[in-house]
Design a protein around this motif. Structure first.
Motif, PDB file in Angstrom:
ATOM      1  N   PHE A  77      18.873  42.350  54.161  1.00  0.00           N
ATOM      2  CA  PHE A  77      19.995  42.861  54.556  1.00  0.00           C
ATOM      3  C   PHE A  77      20.391  42.212  52.653  1.00  0.00           C
ATOM      4  N   GLY A  78      21.773  43.729  52.042  1.00  0.00           N
ATOM      5  CA  GLY A  78      22.000  43.166  51.558  1.00  0.00           C
ATOM      6  C   GLY A  78      23.286  41.981  51.286  1.00  0.00           C
ATOM      7  N   ASN A  79      23.751  41.576  50.764  1.00  0.00           N
ATOM      8  CA  ASN A  79      25.226  40.783  50.849  1.00  0.00           C
ATOM      9  C   ASN A  79      26.373  42.561  50.974  1.00  0.00           C
ATOM     10  N   SER A  80      27.593  42.276  52.361  1.00  0.00           N
ATOM     11  CA  SER A  80      28.599  43.111  52.351  1.00  0.00           C
ATOM     12  C   SER A  80      29.879  42.201  51.540  1.00  0.00           C
ATOM     13  N   GLU A  81      30.229  43.280  50.913  1.00  0.00           N
ATOM     14  CA  GLU A  81      31.639  42.854  50.395  1.00  0.00           C
ATOM     15  C   GLU A  81      33.007  43.282  51.252  1.00  0.00           C
ATOM     16  N   GLY A  82      33.984  42.579  50.397  1.00  0.00           N
ATOM     17  CA  GLY A  82      35.094  42.817  51.432  1.00  0.00           C
ATOM     18  C   GLY A  82      35.726  41.632  52.598  1.00  0.00           C
ATOM     19  N   SER A  83      36.582  41.063  53.084  1.00  0.00           N
ATOM     20  CA  SER A  83      37.095  39.436  53.888  1.00  0.00           C
ATOM     21  C   SER A  83      37.502  40.720  55.174  1.00  0.00           C
ATOM     22  N   MET A  84      37.293  40.401  56.321  1.00  0.00           N
ATOM     23  CA  MET A  84      37.988  40.915  57.520  1.00  0.00           C
ATOM     24  C   MET A  84      38.521  40.263  57.403  1.00  0.00           C
ATOM     25  N   ALA A  85      39.332  38.756  57.101  1.00  0.00           N
ATOM     26  CA  ALA A  85      40.664  38.126  56.784  1.00  0.00           C
ATOM     27  C   ALA A  85      41.634  38.775  56.124  1.00  0.00           C
ATOM     28  N   ASP A  86      40.909  39.566  54.860  1.00  0.00           N
ATOM     29  CA  ASP A  86      41.715  40.029  54.350  1.00  0.00           C
ATOM     30  C   ASP A  86      42.957  40.903  54.480  1.00  0.00           C
ATOM     31  N   ALA A  87      41.998  41.835  55.414  1.00  0.00           N
ATOM     32  CA  ALA A  87      42.592  43.344  56.212  1.00  0.00           C
ATOM     33  C   ALA A  87      43.345  42.405  57.557  1.00  0.00           C
ATOM     34  N   MET A  88      43.029  41.712  57.872  1.00  0.00           N
ATOM     35  CA  MET A  88      44.294  41.117  58.950  1.00  0.00           C
ATOM     36  C   MET A  88      45.234  41.007  58.772  1.00  0.00           C
ATOM     37  N   ALA A  89      45.587  40.774  57.257  1.00  0.00           N
ATOM     38  CA  ALA A  89      47.030  40.073  57.153  1.00  0.00           C
ATOM     39  C   ALA A  89      48.083  40.823  57.336  1.00  0.00           C
ATOM     40  N   GLY A  90      49.304  41.064  57.318  1.00  0.00           N
ATOM     41  CA  GLY A  90      50.181  41.825  57.394  1.00  0.00           C
ATOM     42  C   GLY A  90      50.441  42.203  58.518  1.00  0.00           C
ATOM     43  N   LYS A  91      49.010  42.282  59.639  1.00  0.00           N
ATOM     44  CA  LYS A  91      49.319  43.227  60.545  1.00  0.00           C
ATOM     45  C   LYS A  91      49.709  42.015  62.052  1.00  0.00           C
ATOM     46  N   SER A  92      50.537  43.469  62.507  1.00  0.00           N
ATOM     47  CA  SER A  92      50.833  41.924  63.907  1.00  0.00           C
ATOM     48  C   SER A  92      50.164  41.872  65.299  1.00  0.00           C
ATOM     49  N   VAL A  93      50.623  41.111  66.201  1.00  0.00           N
ATOM     50  CA  VAL A  93      49.730  40.547  66.667  1.00  0.00           C
ATOM     51  C   VAL A  93      50.387  39.578  67.889  1.00  0.00           C
ATOM     52  N   CYS A  94      49.760  40.117  69.030  1.00  0.00           N
ATOM     53  CA  CYS A  94      51.311  39.395  70.010  1.00  0.00           C
ATOM     54  C   CYS A  94      49.497  38.947  71.181  1.00  0.00           C
ATOM     55  N   PHE A  95      49.407  37.792  72.104  1.00  0.00           N
ATOM     56  CA  PHE A  95      48.951  37.322  72.290  1.00  0.00           C
ATOM     57  C   PHE A  95      49.298  36.685  73.859  1.00  0.00           C
ATOM     58  N   THR A  96      47.922  37.259  74.824  1.00  0.00           N
ATOM     59  CA  THR A  96      48.789  36.995  76.780  1.00  0.00           C
ATOM     60  C   THR A  96      47.564  36.490  77.463  1.00  0.00           C
ATOM     61  N   GLY A  97      47.732  35.719  78.180  1.00  0.00           N
ATOM     62  CA  GLY A  97      47.353  34.978  79.418  1.00  0.00           C
ATOM     63  C   GLY A  97      46.815  33.847  78.970  1.00  0.00           C
ATOM     64  N   ALA A  98      45.759  33.773  79.831  1.00  0.00           N
ATOM     65  CA  ALA A  98      45.768  31.691  79.148  1.00  0.00           C
ATOM     66  C   ALA A  98      44.727  31.808  78.361  1.00  0.00           C
ATOM     67  N   LEU A  99      45.296  31.270  77.129  1.00  0.00           N
ATOM     68  CA  LEU A  99      44.061  30.926  75.978  1.00  0.00           C
ATOM     69  C   LEU A  99      42.861  30.124  76.469  1.00  0.00           C
ATOM     70  N   THR A 100      41.392  30.066  75.775  1.00  0.00           N
ATOM     71  CA  THR A 100      40.530  29.088  76.911  1.00  0.00           C
ATOM     72  C   THR A 100      39.563  29.364  75.904  1.00  0.00           C
ATOM     73  N   CYS A 101      39.749  28.798  74.363  1.00  0.00           N
ATOM     74  CA  CYS A 101      39.565  28.369  73.019  1.00  0.00           C
ATOM     75  C   CYS A 101      39.986  27.304  72.604  1.00  0.00           C
ATOM     76  N   THR A 102      38.929  26.643  71.903  1.00  0.00           N
ATOM     77  CA  THR A 102      39.326  25.015  71.036  1.00  0.00           C
ATOM     78  C   THR A 102      38.874  25.476  70.035  1.00  0.00           C
ATOM     79  N   TYR A 103      40.123  24.038  69.202  1.00  0.00           N
ATOM     80  CA  TYR A 103      40.370  24.687  67.731  1.00  0.00           C
ATOM     81  C   TYR A 103      40.003  22.996  66.844  1.00  0.00           C
ATOM     82  N   GLU A 104      38.956  22.513  66.281  1.00  0.00           N
ATOM     83  CA  GLU A 104      38.908  21.482  65.761  1.00  0.00           C
ATOM     84  C   GLU A 104      39.402  20.335  66.647  1.00  0.00           C
ATOM     85  N   GLY A 105      38.484  20.476  68.525  1.00  0.00           N
ATOM     86  CA  GLY A 105      38.547  19.442  68.852  1.00  0.00           C
ATOM     87  C   GLY A 105      39.794  19.878  69.940  1.00  0.00           C
ATOM     88  N   THR A 106      41.391  20.799  69.691  1.00  0.00           N
ATOM     89  CA  THR A 106      42.049  20.818  70.442  1.00  0.00           C
ATOM     90  C   THR A 106      42.418  22.463  71.132  1.00  0.00           C
TER      91      THR A 106
END
Length: 405
Positions: free
Chosen positions: A310-339
């Motif tokens: 498959f060929g490469n796709s252009e564009g960044s998903m992260a760029d598309a998320m910038a400027g959007k509003s976000v709210c979190f709910t519930g007990a988060l379960t992921c870890t980031y860099e060991g934390t």
């Protein structure tokens, strides 16, 4: 008795989501077992501990629905529980919430009995007590299994010390049955493992293929709304029953044939594979996720598609998320860099990615991030009512280019 809860304190509006009441005879031997998952209108808290998710409660009654069953089993009896103060506080809270005041419930704590028996070491943890009794519960943090271990501890105490010494551990006495409240509210219980979500169900696509006779509709204007719904639904790499129903309804409403839907799904998976291969590498985790997506969409050729160039796709998903509003709910379960990702860290990471943190769900909110994609919390319910995009936490962070575990 034993209960699994959404948190550690009923005063913080945490709820019982699984309750088991084991009636025992004078020697502590089980006579009757009653157990049920209980539906609540909030997030389910530490799902990694109790193992209960929103989809498991889909068919479950609420506590109020089984009030009569619970009162019948408590009347004239003393509750025996491990860390009884904890379980009884939750049970008293649920009863009061249903309009029944029986505080305080008479109780005996098996932690105290275990100490007298020399079980479980200094902490007298239930799992250690079970090991000391030579039993291995099928599932830890399962209300029925834990209640049965409590019954074993009680029986061991009665065999060694008899009923006469039990009074020293009792806190309160049962109320006379003549003054004990009753209720006509009864419902079928839903033991863990019997929810329809726990059984294997055919994919919604197979159901659509077997029943859809709709003709092929005009394409471009019809496909976009369907893909919008699909895009939201598949972000957690699976499809809940509600999401399956929404997709099937959308396809039917748009006049998309089963053949066209399958073609869209195949192309959709192919696009995801192309995005994964932008760096010319498909990791084992990516391959696993893509196979899960394929299974959710009824596409069995994922492995073959992965091996195609498959060929490469252009564009960044992260760029598309910038400027959007976000709210979190519930007990988060992921870890980031060991934390562990706390709510504060989640806000910090999202803000660094250019997103705007929203404290609550409004009609203007862009994204609600949930720990459990089947969350029953008020925020999740309101987001679905408003049509707000709801994303599982595990799927959200990769959209920002953030690696989590």
């Amino acid at each position: 008795m034993d209960c699994e809860t959404t948190g550690i304190h009923p005063g913080a509006h945490h709820r019982i989501i699984e309750l088991a009441i084991v009636d025992v005879d004078a020697m502590g031997e089980p006579v009757e077992i009653w157990t049920s998952l209980l539906r609540v209108d909030r997030d389910l808290g530490p799902t990694g501990i109790h193992g209960i998710r929103g989809r498991d409660l889909r068919d479950a009654p609420s506590f109020e629905d089984v009030l009569g069953d619970v009162l019948e089993r408590l009347g004239g009896r003393t509750l025996v529980a491990h860390n009884a103060r904890f379980d009884c506080a939750f049970l008293e809270f649920e009863l009061a919430r249903a309009g029944v005041d029986v505080n305080p419930l008479p109780r005996v704590c098996t932690m105290a009995l275990a100490g007298r028996l020399g079980l479980g070491g200094s902490r007298a943890r239930l799992s250690d007590c079970a090991e000391g009794l030579g039993v291995s519960p099928d599932r830890a943090h399962c209300a029925e299994a834990d209640a049965l271990v409590c019954a074993l501890i009680l029986a061991a105490y009665l065999r060694k010390h008899g009923a006469a010494g039990l009074g020293a551990f009792e806190r309160g006495r049962p109320r006379p049955l003549a003054s004990w409240p009753t209720s006509d509210r009864r419902a079928a219980c839903c033991p863990r493992g019997t929810s329809s979500a726990s059984s294997e169900e055919p994919s919604f696509l197979k159901s659509l293929v077997s029943s859809a006779d709709a003709p092929l509709g005009a394409d471009a204007l019809l496909v976009a709304p369907y893909l919008e719904v699909l895009d939201r639904a598949i972000e957690d790499r699976r499809l809940s029953e509600a999401e399956q129903a929404e997709l099937a309804e959308t396809a039917s409403m748009l006049g998309l044939s089963a053949e066209r839907v399958r073609s869209l799904h195949t192309d959709y998976v192919g696009t995801l594979i192309a995005l994964a291969k932008r760096d010319s590498i498909v990791t084992e985790r990516e391959r696993y996720d893509l196979v899960l997506v394929g299974e959710a969409l009824g596409i069995s050729e994922v492995e073959e598609l992965l091996d195609q160039p498959f060929g490469n796709s252009e564009g960044s998903m992260a760029d598309a998320m910038a400027g959007k509003s976000v709210c979190f709910t519930g007990a988060l379960t992921c870890t980031y860099e060991g934390t562990k990702v706390t709510r504060d860290l989640a806000h910090e990471l999202a803000e660094e990615a250019g997103m705007v943190i929203a404290p609550r769900v409004t009609k203007k909110l862009d994204i609600l991030v949930v720990a459990d994609p089947d969350s029953l919390s008020g925020k999740a319910a309101k987001a679905r009512e408003y049509g707000t995009r709801v994303i599982a936490e595990a799927a959200f962070w990769p959209l920002l280019g953030i690696e989590v575990a």
